[in-house]
Design a protein around this motif. Structure first.
Motif, mmCIF file in Angstrom:
data_model
loop_
_atom_site.group_PDB
_atom_site.id
_atom_site.type_symbol
_atom_site.label_atom_id
_atom_site.label_comp_id
_atom_site.label_asym_id
_atom_site.label_seq_id
_atom_site.Cartn_x
_atom_site.Cartn_y
_atom_site.Cartn_z
ATOM 1 N N LEU A 1 0.873 -1.173 0.000
ATOM 2 C CA LEU A 1 0.000 0.000 0.000
ATOM 3 C C LEU A 1 0.911 1.225 0.000
ATOM 4 O O LEU A 1 1.732 1.397 0.895
ATOM 5 C CB LEU A 1 -0.880 0.010 1.250
ATOM 6 C CG LEU A 1 -1.627 1.303 1.532
ATOM 7 C CD1 LEU A 1 -2.607 1.644 0.421
ATOM 8 C CD2 LEU A 1 -2.342 1.231 2.876
ATOM 9 N N VAL B 1 0.954 5.240 0.061
ATOM 10 C CA VAL B 1 0.122 6.424 0.264
ATOM 11 C C VAL B 1 0.926 7.681 -0.023
ATOM 12 O O VAL B 1 1.940 7.955 0.635
ATOM 13 C CB VAL B 1 -0.443 6.481 1.699
ATOM 14 C CG1 VAL B 1 -1.465 7.597 1.814
ATOM 15 C CG2 VAL B 1 -1.063 5.145 2.077
ATOM 16 N N TYR C 1 -2.450 5.235 -3.352
ATOM 17 C CA TYR C 1 -3.519 6.109 -2.882
ATOM 18 C C TYR C 1 -2.970 7.519 -2.676
ATOM 19 O O TYR C 1 -1.782 7.691 -2.454
ATOM 20 C CB TYR C 1 -4.083 5.607 -1.553
ATOM 21 C CG TYR C 1 -4.964 4.397 -1.680
ATOM 22 C CD1 TYR C 1 -6.351 4.536 -1.794
ATOM 23 C CD2 TYR C 1 -4.432 3.117 -1.672
ATOM 24 C CE1 TYR C 1 -7.171 3.427 -1.899
ATOM 25 C CE2 TYR C 1 -5.255 1.997 -1.774
ATOM 26 C CZ TYR C 1 -6.626 2.158 -1.890
ATOM 27 O OH TYR C 1 -7.437 1.065 -1.992
ATOM 28 N N HIS C 2 -3.877 8.474 -2.716
ATOM 29 C CA HIS C 2 -3.473 9.851 -2.411
ATOM 30 C C HIS C 2 -4.266 10.351 -1.220
ATOM 31 O O HIS C 2 -5.454 10.052 -1.090
ATOM 32 C CB HIS C 2 -3.723 10.762 -3.620
ATOM 33 C CG HIS C 2 -2.754 10.521 -4.732
ATOM 34 N ND1 HIS C 2 -1.514 11.085 -4.775
ATOM 35 C CD2 HIS C 2 -2.854 9.751 -5.839
ATOM 36 C CE1 HIS C 2 -0.889 10.684 -5.864
ATOM 37 N NE2 HIS C 2 -1.673 9.863 -6.539
ATOM 38 N N ALA C 3 -3.595 11.106 -0.382
ATOM 39 C CA ALA C 3 -4.260 11.682 0.783
ATOM 40 C C ALA C 3 -3.686 13.070 1.026
ATOM 41 O O ALA C 3 -2.474 13.254 1.018
ATOM 42 C CB ALA C 3 -4.043 10.797 1.999
ATOM 43 N N GLU D 1 -7.237 11.985 5.941
ATOM 44 C CA GLU D 1 -7.445 11.255 4.690
ATOM 45 C C GLU D 1 -6.548 10.027 4.635
ATOM 46 O O GLU D 1 -6.947 8.977 4.131
ATOM 47 C CB GLU D 1 -7.148 12.171 3.495
ATOM 48 C CG GLU D 1 -8.321 13.078 3.120
ATOM 49 C CD GLU D 1 -8.047 13.844 1.838
ATOM 50 O OE1 GLU D 1 -8.375 15.040 1.810
ATOM 51 O OE2 GLU D 1 -7.502 13.256 0.881
ATOM 52 N N VAL E 1 -7.770 6.175 3.937
ATOM 53 C CA VAL E 1 -7.313 5.296 2.852
ATOM 54 C C VAL E 1 -6.588 4.093 3.423
ATOM 55 O O VAL E 1 -6.681 2.983 2.882
ATOM 56 C CB VAL E 1 -6.411 6.025 1.827
ATOM 57 C CG1 VAL E 1 -7.127 7.243 1.252
ATOM 58 C CG2 VAL E 1 -5.084 6.417 2.423
ATOM 59 N N LYS F 1 -8.933 1.345 4.539
ATOM 60 C CA LYS F 1 -9.415 0.540 3.412
ATOM 61 C C LYS F 1 -8.277 -0.276 2.810
ATOM 62 O O LYS F 1 -8.406 -1.471 2.561
ATOM 63 C CB LYS F 1 -10.006 1.473 2.339
ATOM 64 C CG LYS F 1 -11.424 1.947 2.661
ATOM 65 C CD LYS F 1 -11.981 2.814 1.546
ATOM 66 C CE LYS F 1 -11.563 4.267 1.735
ATOM 67 N NZ LYS F 1 -11.923 5.157 0.630
ATOM 68 N N GLY F 2 -7.162 0.376 2.570
ATOM 69 C CA GLY F 2 -6.109 -0.237 1.771
ATOM 70 C C GLY F 2 -5.197 -1.217 2.502
ATOM 71 O O GLY F 2 -4.467 -1.972 1.872
#
Lengths: 327, 327
Positions: A184, A186, A218-220, A225, A229, A232-233
């Motif tokens: 993952l 981020v 993912y982006h946060a 945020e 993510v 979930k991730g």
DNA sequence: AACATTACCGCAATCGTTTGCGGTGAATTA
DNA sequence: TAATTCACCGCAAACGATTGCGGTAATGTT
């Protein structure tokens, strides 16, 4: 008991102001005897030259301006701390100004630096600053400016910043070395150039090594945020990469919430200033992008500028990996 | 292309320097017509008065010195950030100096502030500073000094600090309210007055409420020491109190190491600047002692001093509890 | 018409330091 | 003895802005 001035010393010694001035500076025109007398009295009376008068005459002060988006940040904190030390040891003072990431305030701060006739300005620009050409023309002659961390994209100017590509590459290599298969990753706001650079380098490293790892990107834009993510991730991931401290904090909260064990259930690596990773157990393995080194480089570059060097440089500071036991 | 001065404006307008000066300040002696002409040209040429000349004449600058043991600290970070904002809005600049908790450097920094003829000094003294009487006599007339956070014990001077007694009392009350029976209380170095105050208030609160809780008191001078004592002391405890962020970090590492669940297995409460507690999940419940409020108070006190007030004050800022879910 | 008032502006000193230039007395040279 | 050199020091201007005081012209007052 007012201020001790050259005039006062001169009157007491029956000398002229100019003689006293020269005596204190060891001017060869003044006899050793007189020099001694003057210095003695100056010492006794604790004479200190009036900074303002000197500034007025030389038209510059031994002060540097420092403009950052915000002081509350581990990175700027370490940068400023380090810079202050350098400055102090070199007889300079630092005037700290924060822009609140507002280009308007940033400009006001620059004006104020100009008004204060600082010898130079260190600046990390706001996210919205897109044209610094006016900054570079500030003052007559122009005030030396060293951009650091958040630097303008195009203009030819002195820039000192973290080598984002190198840092992200190091992190990717570490993940590959540990044979992580389900990662993952981020990243921050995808509009920022820092995000784009780090993402690109991260990606390309996995390609370069023919890695078969599955990478979920993912982006946060904030800690919260990042928490979302990660919640979930993280499912099924055997490692997580955090682009920044801000994101690391959110991700770690998610890991704690899910009760995952580090590094057994999930490995963690981050790009970080180095403080936050020490808050956890085991300490988080991170690629260091601290402001300390940056400040030293920026300062010596500034000294060169002040000394008259016109050599424009774009320096990138390479990071090192600090093992913490989380990967 | 050199600097725009009053003389330059005067020459261009065939006026005298004094007339131009007065015109810009709306002096009644100058006709409306002349005033307009002068201001117009000043605007066009972007005239800005020479700060040094003004400083020399008035013998003071719109600058404040700020001396702290170290910038790298959440508390000072928030303090400085807040102070900078206040200062900027009031037309002042801040010169930041750190002492490295060294009384000698502290003194040098004070001298430097004096040399820079700052309008006032904010200072948080080192742990070893025991006599500030010389600080108070710095300059002629003495430079206003506002002590904050780490303040001298005895001297009559302006002090703004956290109400340690109130903060520790709040924490103790929260623990009592939650009916915790086995409390690990980790305090800082027992030589520091801040530790003594917080410990005393903490203790007395339990006595006052006739609490039957068993309280194990430990001291730790660093994050690592806090980790060590927590590893030992957490066994059997149903709650832990941390006197500071530094200690909280160490304790949290121990809790993570031991795999304890918060708040079910152990409750946590701390006295904190507010940043660190948000790094964990659930967020740590804390008694806030942030630098923001302190800075606002200190700044307004400083303004009063600069305006000539001789009223010496010792202000204590009361904290509030911020619920995080860890207790 | 002589005087007083007013409006408006400039001169010059001041803050404290630096520095080019010139001056004085003594030592050296011719 | 007269001329030159040298060591040593003071004068005065400069940096740029501010301000008390005085000056000039125009207007108003008897």
């Amino acid at each position: 008991m007012s201020e001790v001035t050259l005039k006062k010393l001169a009157d007491m010694l029956n000398l002229s102001v100019s003689t006293v001035s020269r005596a204190l500076k060891d001017h060869p025109d003044i006899s050793a005897e007189t020099r001694l007398k003057v210095k003695e009295l100056a010492l006794i009376l604790d004479y200190e030259p009036n900074t303002y008068a000197i500034n007025l005459r030389t038209n510059h002060s031994k002060e540097f301006g420092v403009i950052v988006p915000a002081i509350v940040s581990d990175f700027y904190q370490s940068f400023i701390s380090s810079l202050e030390e350098e400055a102090r040891l070199n007889g300079y003072s630092l005037i700290i100004l924060q822009s609140g990431d507002d280009p308007l305030i940033e400009l006001q701060n620059l004006k104020r630096c100009k008004q204060n006739r600082v010898s130079g300005i260190f600046i990390s620009v706001t996210a919205k600053t897109n044209d610094v050409s006016s900054y570079l023309k500030l003052g007559e002659p122009p005030i030396p400016i060293v951009f650091f961390d958040k630097v303008p994209a195009y203009e030819a100017c002195n820039k000192i910043c973290v080598d984002d590509i190198h840092a992200a590459t190091l992190a990717a290599e570490a993940l590959i070395l540990k044979k992580k298969k389900n990662i993952l990753a981020v990243f921050g706001n995808d509009q920022l150039s820092i995000t784009q650079k780090r993402l690109k380098a991260f990606d390309e490293t996995f390609i370069k090594y023919n890695s078969e790892a599955a990478i979920a990107i993912y982006h946060a834009s904030s800690t919260n945020e990042a928490f979302d993510v990660a919640m979930k991730g993280l499912d099924g991931a055997d490692a997580v990469f955090c682009m920044s401290d801000e994101i690391l904090i959110g991700v770690m909260k998610a890991i704690q919430t899910l009760g995952l064990k580090i590094p057994n259930q999930v490995g963690v690596i981050a790009i970080s200033g180095g403080l936050i990773p020490t808050f956890y157990y085991p300490q988080i393995t991170y690629i260091e992008t601290s402001g300390f080194k940056l400040a030293k480089m920026a300062f010596s570059k500034m000294l060169a500028c002040v000394a008259g060097s016109a050599y424009i440089q774009e320096l990138k500071i390479e990071s090192v990996m600090v093992e913490g036991g989380s990967l």
